[in-house]
Design an enzyme around this catalytic site. Sequence first.
Site, mmCIF file in Angstrom:
data_model
loop_
_atom_site.group_PDB
_atom_site.id
_atom_site.type_symbol
_atom_site.label_atom_id
_atom_site.label_comp_id
_atom_site.label_asym_id
_atom_site.label_seq_id
_atom_site.Cartn_x
_atom_site.Cartn_y
_atom_site.Cartn_z
ATOM 1 C CE LYS A 1 -25.613 42.993 -27.112
ATOM 2 N NZ LYS A 1 -24.272 42.797 -26.471
ATOM 3 C CD GLU B 1 -19.627 42.916 -24.127
ATOM 4 O OE1 GLU B 1 -18.589 42.811 -23.433
ATOM 5 O OE2 GLU B 1 -19.720 42.421 -25.264
ATOM 6 C CG ASP C 1 -19.458 43.853 -30.079
ATOM 7 O OD1 ASP C 1 -20.057 42.760 -30.000
ATOM 8 O OD2 ASP C 1 -18.884 44.379 -29.102
ATOM 9 C CB SER C 2 -20.667 39.049 -33.125
ATOM 10 O OG SER C 2 -21.978 39.446 -33.518
ATOM 11 C CG ASP D 1 -23.408 44.816 -29.414
ATOM 12 O OD1 ASP D 1 -24.086 44.923 -28.383
ATOM 13 O OD2 ASP D 1 -23.004 43.719 -29.852
ATOM 14 C CD GLU E 1 -21.943 35.802 -25.042
ATOM 15 O OE1 GLU E 1 -21.220 35.199 -25.856
ATOM 16 O OE2 GLU E 1 -22.145 37.029 -25.102
#
Length: 286
Positions: A132, A134, A63-64, A102, A201
């Site tokens: 993925k 978080e 999602d960057s 993501d 991270e």
Amino acid sequence: MSTTYTLDTATSRANPTPAPLKRLTIPAIRRQKGATPLVMLTAYTVRNAQLLDPHCDMLLVGDSLGQVIYGLPSTVPVTLDMMAAHGAAVVRGSYHAVVVIDMPFGSYEASPEKAFESAAWLLKQTGAAAVKLEGGTAMAPTVKFLTERGIPVMGHVGLTPQAVNILGGYGARGRTPEEAAKIVADAQAVAEAGAFALVIEGVVEPIAIEITRTVACPTIGIGASALCDGQVLVAEDMLGLFDRTARFVKRFEDLASKISGAAETYAADVRSRAFPGPDQTYAPKD
């Protein structure tokens, strides 16, 4: 899964490699725990996927892309539709790496059922192998719910960019004993819930080493430690396309200056009428 698309090489620059490789699998990634370090880079487009795929074990449709592709201030505004469009492109451009996509902010936090709905839709739309998400202990039940229903999950702990408004910035995490203990506990909870791999991270190095030592799944570091089971970077950061990058980024090339230089030369040739020349124009047939 390999792409099912066949593109006309005469009309499309994005034609896949003519000799597909056997794609890696989630079990193959899990077996790399403690072995040769895993290589992961982000990819958002067909062409980048084609170039990166032969060298990577995993390609992350991160999602960057919100910041890298769309110029957004953070990853928070990224949508499922954005992730689906870029995820499908990366799957079409790759044959070897496991493609992980993501889950964007707001698509999975409300409940395990909501997460399953979002993840299943993303995998159907893209052909990616895994998602993925978080979060730590709070997300462990969701990780368990998804994996028990056939959706491989990569976890992500430490500095979690989707929580930037809570964290107050992108500084390294785990500088106090309390926060360090929480990150380790978060990682262990997500791993025990069934995550096939875990991104760590932006943490102080001893935390990454302890997590890698104590969880059964491979750990993928980004601003963590060389002792993790693998590493990931945003490809555009690694290639030197941006003026500012995080401390943990190593620039392996300086593409920004090369692209700027090429554009400068092109502009000069256009203005001097040196381009297009005889090799780039069509003469009448006799």
